[in-house]
Motif scaffolding. Structure first.
Motif, PDB file in Angstrom:
ATOM      1  N   GLN A 192     -13.019 -20.368   0.500  1.00 36.73           N
ATOM      2  CA  GLN A 192     -12.399 -20.568   1.801  1.00 36.73           C
ATOM      3  C   GLN A 192     -12.290 -19.233   2.537  1.00 36.73           C
ATOM      4  O   GLN A 192     -12.222 -18.172   1.913  1.00 36.73           O
ATOM      5  N   VAL A 193     -12.246 -19.286   3.881  1.00 34.49           N
ATOM      6  CA  VAL A 193     -12.163 -18.095   4.713  1.00 34.49           C
ATOM      7  C   VAL A 193     -10.838 -18.117   5.473  1.00 34.49           C
ATOM      8  O   VAL A 193     -10.460 -19.141   6.051  1.00 34.49           O
ATOM      9  N   TYR A 194     -10.127 -16.961   5.450  1.00 34.87           N
ATOM     10  CA  TYR A 194      -8.827 -16.870   6.109  1.00 34.87           C
ATOM     11  C   TYR A 194      -8.792 -15.629   7.004  1.00 34.87           C
ATOM     12  O   TYR A 194      -9.157 -14.528   6.557  1.00 34.87           O
ATOM     13  N   ASN A 195      -8.360 -15.789   8.243  1.00 39.15           N
ATOM     14  CA  ASN A 195      -8.151 -14.654   9.134  1.00 39.15           C
ATOM     15  C   ASN A 195      -6.786 -14.040   8.855  1.00 39.15           C
ATOM     16  O   ASN A 195      -5.825 -14.746   8.533  1.00 39.15           O
ATOM     17  N   ALA A 196      -6.671 -12.716   9.005  1.00 40.19           N
ATOM     18  CA  ALA A 196      -5.410 -12.041   8.714  1.00 40.19           C
ATOM     19  C   ALA A 196      -5.314 -10.745   9.500  1.00 40.19           C
ATOM     20  O   ALA A 196      -6.322 -10.169   9.921  1.00 40.19           O
ATOM     21  N   THR A 197      -4.083 -10.302   9.731  1.00 39.51           N
ATOM     22  CA  THR A 197      -3.836  -8.941  10.205  1.00 39.51           C
ATOM     23  C   THR A 197      -3.090  -8.124   9.146  1.00 39.51           C
ATOM     24  O   THR A 197      -2.915  -6.921   9.302  1.00 39.51           O
ATOM     25  N   PHE A 198      -2.634  -8.799   8.091  1.00 35.96           N
ATOM     26  CA  PHE A 198      -2.022  -8.142   6.935  1.00 35.96           C
ATOM     27  C   PHE A 198      -2.208  -9.043   5.727  1.00 35.96           C
ATOM     28  O   PHE A 198      -2.128 -10.277   5.826  1.00 35.96           O
ATOM     29  N   ALA A 199      -2.442  -8.432   4.572  1.00 34.98           N
ATOM     30  CA  ALA A 199      -2.495  -9.192   3.324  1.00 34.98           C
ATOM     31  C   ALA A 199      -1.961  -8.331   2.196  1.00 34.98           C
ATOM     32  O   ALA A 199      -2.262  -7.133   2.106  1.00 34.98           O
ATOM     33  N   ALA A 200      -1.153  -8.944   1.347  1.00 34.36           N
ATOM     34  CA  ALA A 200      -0.672  -8.301   0.129  1.00 34.36           C
ATOM     35  C   ALA A 200      -1.242  -9.069  -1.050  1.00 34.36           C
ATOM     36  O   ALA A 200      -1.064 -10.288  -1.156  1.00 34.36           O
ATOM     37  N   ILE A 201      -1.928  -8.346  -1.921  1.00 32.18           N
ATOM     38  CA  ILE A 201      -2.518  -8.949  -3.115  1.00 32.18           C
ATOM     39  C   ILE A 201      -1.642  -8.501  -4.277  1.00 32.18           C
ATOM     40  O   ILE A 201      -1.787  -7.395  -4.800  1.00 32.18           O
ATOM     41  N   GLY A 202      -0.693  -9.341  -4.646  1.00 30.45           N
ATOM     42  CA  GLY A 202       0.349  -8.943  -5.580  1.00 30.45           C
ATOM     43  C   GLY A 202       0.001  -9.223  -7.026  1.00 30.45           C
ATOM     44  O   GLY A 202      -0.355 -10.351  -7.384  1.00 30.45           O
ATOM     45  N   ASN A 203       0.133  -8.195  -7.853  1.00 30.29           N
ATOM     46  CA  ASN A 203       0.023  -8.353  -9.295  1.00 30.29           C
ATOM     47  C   ASN A 203       1.416  -8.386  -9.930  1.00 30.29           C
ATOM     48  O   ASN A 203       1.563  -8.757 -11.081  1.00 30.29           O
ATOM     49  N   ALA A 204       2.429  -7.977  -9.166  1.00 31.28           N
ATOM     50  CA  ALA A 204       3.817  -7.948  -9.625  1.00 31.28           C
ATOM     51  C   ALA A 204       4.705  -8.499  -8.521  1.00 31.28           C
ATOM     52  O   ALA A 204       4.335  -8.525  -7.350  1.00 31.28           O
ATOM     53  N   ALA A 205       5.921  -8.907  -8.901  1.00 29.31           N
ATOM     54  CA  ALA A 205       6.817  -9.562  -7.945  1.00 29.31           C
ATOM     55  C   ALA A 205       7.381  -8.600  -6.914  1.00 29.31           C
ATOM     56  O   ALA A 205       7.534  -8.951  -5.743  1.00 29.31           O
ATOM     57  N   SER A 206       7.705  -7.378  -7.335  1.00 26.69           N
ATOM     58  CA  SER A 206       8.335  -6.420  -6.426  1.00 26.69           C
ATOM     59  C   SER A 206       7.285  -5.705  -5.582  1.00 26.69           C
ATOM     60  O   SER A 206       6.192  -5.411  -6.049  1.00 26.69           O
ATOM     61  N   TYR A 207       7.671  -5.419  -4.342  1.00 29.16           N
ATOM     62  CA  TYR A 207       6.758  -4.752  -3.423  1.00 29.16           C
ATOM     63  C   TYR A 207       7.496  -3.565  -2.820  1.00 29.16           C
ATOM     64  O   TYR A 207       8.367  -3.742  -1.973  1.00 29.16           O
ATOM     65  N   GLY A 208       7.220  -2.370  -3.294  1.00 25.46           N
ATOM     66  CA  GLY A 208       7.911  -1.195  -2.794  1.00 25.46           C
ATOM     67  C   GLY A 208       9.349  -1.098  -3.259  1.00 25.46           C
ATOM     68  O   GLY A 208      10.094  -0.270  -2.780  1.00 25.46           O
ATOM     69  N   GLY A 209       9.760  -1.977  -4.182  1.00 24.27           N
ATOM     70  CA  GLY A 209      11.093  -1.896  -4.760  1.00 24.27           C
ATOM     71  C   GLY A 209      12.126  -2.733  -4.050  1.00 24.27           C
ATOM     72  O   GLY A 209      13.027  -3.276  -4.673  1.00 24.27           O
ATOM     73  N   ASP A 210      12.028  -2.898  -2.719  1.00 25.52           N
ATOM     74  CA  ASP A 210      13.071  -3.589  -1.962  1.00 25.52           C
ATOM     75  C   ASP A 210      12.578  -4.840  -1.250  1.00 25.52           C
ATOM     76  O   ASP A 210      13.376  -5.560  -0.661  1.00 25.52           O
ATOM     77  N   LEU A 211      11.305  -5.096  -1.283  1.00 24.41           N
ATOM     78  CA  LEU A 211      10.741  -6.203  -0.522  1.00 24.41           C
ATOM     79  C   LEU A 211      10.226  -7.302  -1.443  1.00 24.41           C
ATOM     80  O   LEU A 211       9.648  -7.017  -2.500  1.00 24.41           O
ATOM     81  N   ALA A 212      10.428  -8.554  -1.036  1.00 21.54           N
ATOM     82  CA  ALA A 212       9.906  -9.696  -1.780  1.00 21.54           C
ATOM     83  C   ALA A 212       8.786 -10.315  -0.958  1.00 21.54           C
ATOM     84  O   ALA A 212       9.016 -11.196  -0.130  1.00 21.54           O
ATOM     85  N   ILE A 213       7.578  -9.815  -1.159  1.00 23.16           N
ATOM     86  CA  ILE A 213       6.419 -10.310  -0.401  1.00 23.16           C
ATOM     87  C   ILE A 213       5.560 -11.220  -1.273  1.00 23.16           C
ATOM     88  O   ILE A 213       5.050 -12.242  -0.800  1.00 23.16           O
ATOM     89  N   THR A 214       5.397 -10.878  -2.541  1.00 27.05           N
ATOM     90  CA  THR A 214       4.684 -11.746  -3.489  1.00 27.05           C
ATOM     91  C   THR A 214       5.611 -12.012  -4.682  1.00 27.05           C
ATOM     92  O   THR A 214       5.323 -11.584  -5.805  1.00 27.05           O
ATOM     93  N   PRO A 215       6.719 -12.721  -4.478  1.00 24.68           N
ATOM     94  CA  PRO A 215       7.735 -12.842  -5.529  1.00 24.68           C
ATOM     95  C   PRO A 215       7.322 -13.674  -6.733  1.00 24.68           C
ATOM     96  O   PRO A 215       7.983 -13.621  -7.783  1.00 24.68           O
TER      97      PRO A 215
END
Length: 298
Positions: A192-215
């Motif tokens: 499938q094809v998806y348009n984006a202006t931002f993407a986070a490809i998370g291997n872990a739940a925490s993102y930068g310590g304070d953000l829940a982007i890929t929980p």
């Protein structure tokens, strides 16, 4: 009793209050020696040193590679550990210490050394970003970010990070967002094809310590959680950031999508960061690495 052979890689410039660091790392090395871990201490002097030291150690038969530093130093060391039988151990000494928090490691140096002395471990999976322009690759443990966060990483001055820690990313991020012009790119995931202006490809739940982007991402799972945002509105990004800081990135919104996959291809002109380090621009592929990593944990 036969001692475990290990090396201790220390980044003397990591985190805040660096002038206090060198002696305590040496003290931790002495403690590990006293409890049966035969440690040789190496200090990094510049970018790439941790990877070279780790790779050389594994070639010489060292099983335990201890990293005293932040997520950036750990990421460097993993470049030399990937595909080997060595175990990674961590003494958290960085700005955010995201991986240490994910692994439930104590942030106190002496307590972290005690965990290493016990030597319990588990296996985790990690990702690899492959630059299609030159076929170079970079492993990552936490996440890859395409777009806004990579632009922020590029603009964070080392002096700002040294004095304000994680606050440096917030300061740079908010000031950058005020004048940021999002660039659209394309993700190819499972046909499938998806348009984006931002993407986070998370291997872990925490993102930068304070953000829940890929929980829902998990280190022990051979699969990424991918958060895709497709909006050009700066105000919308501010709204989404507030969600990520509180309850987590919202689901069920038309401009936010979550997927699970072990392979992502991204094409376009956006910048890319992994584990908080800028690595280049699209096009890139992101895959779960074919080998897992043994990590010493409580």
């Amino acid at each position: 009793m036969t001692k475990r052979k290990a090396i201790l890689i220390s980044n003397p410039k990591t985190g805040r209050y660096v002038s206090r660091r060198t002696t305590s790392v040496q003290d931790l090395s002495t403690y590990l020696q006293s409890v049966g871990v035969d440690v040789e201490l190496f200090m990094t002097a510049g970018p790439g040193d941790a990877a070279e030291i780790a790779e050389r150690a594994t070639q010489n038969g060292i099983v335990d590679v201890i990293v005293a530093g932040g997520d950036g130093t750990i990421n460097e060391a993993v470049q030399g550990l990937a595909g080997t039988n060595a175990r990674l151990a961590i003494i958290p000494r960085g700005t955010a210490n995201v991986l240490a928090r994910e692994l439930n490691l104590p942030l106190d140096g002496a307590q972290a050394a005690a965990v290493i002395a016990h030597g319990h471990s588990r296996r985790i999976h990690f990702g690899v970003a492959i630059d299609e322009a030159n076929n170079t690759q970079r492993y990552f443990l936490l996440m890859a970010g395409i777009g806004l966060d990579a632009s922020v990483v590029r603009r964070v001055r080392p002096s700002l990070k040294k004095h304000f820690g994680k606050g440096a990313f917030w300061f740079s991020g908010l000031s950058h967002l005020a004048k940021w012009n999002p660039r659209s790119f394309v993700l190819e995931i499972e046909g499938q094809v998806y348009n984006a202006t931002f993407a986070a490809i998370g291997n872990a739940a925490s993102y930068g310590g304070d953000l829940a982007i890929t929980p829902r991402a998990r280190l022990e799972r051979a699969e990424f959680e991918i958060c895709i945002i497709d909006t050009f509105s700066r105000l919308r990004y501010l709204s989404l950031l507030s969600f990520a800081m509180r309850s987590g990135m919202p689901r069920g919104k038309p401009d936010v999508r979550f997927l699970q996959a072990s392979y992502v291809r991204a094409i376009g002109a956006a910048a890319v960061q992994v584990d908080g380090e800028l690595i280049g621009h699209l096009p890139m592929r992101f895959e779960i690495a074919p080998h897992s990593l043994e990590v010493i944990v409580p």
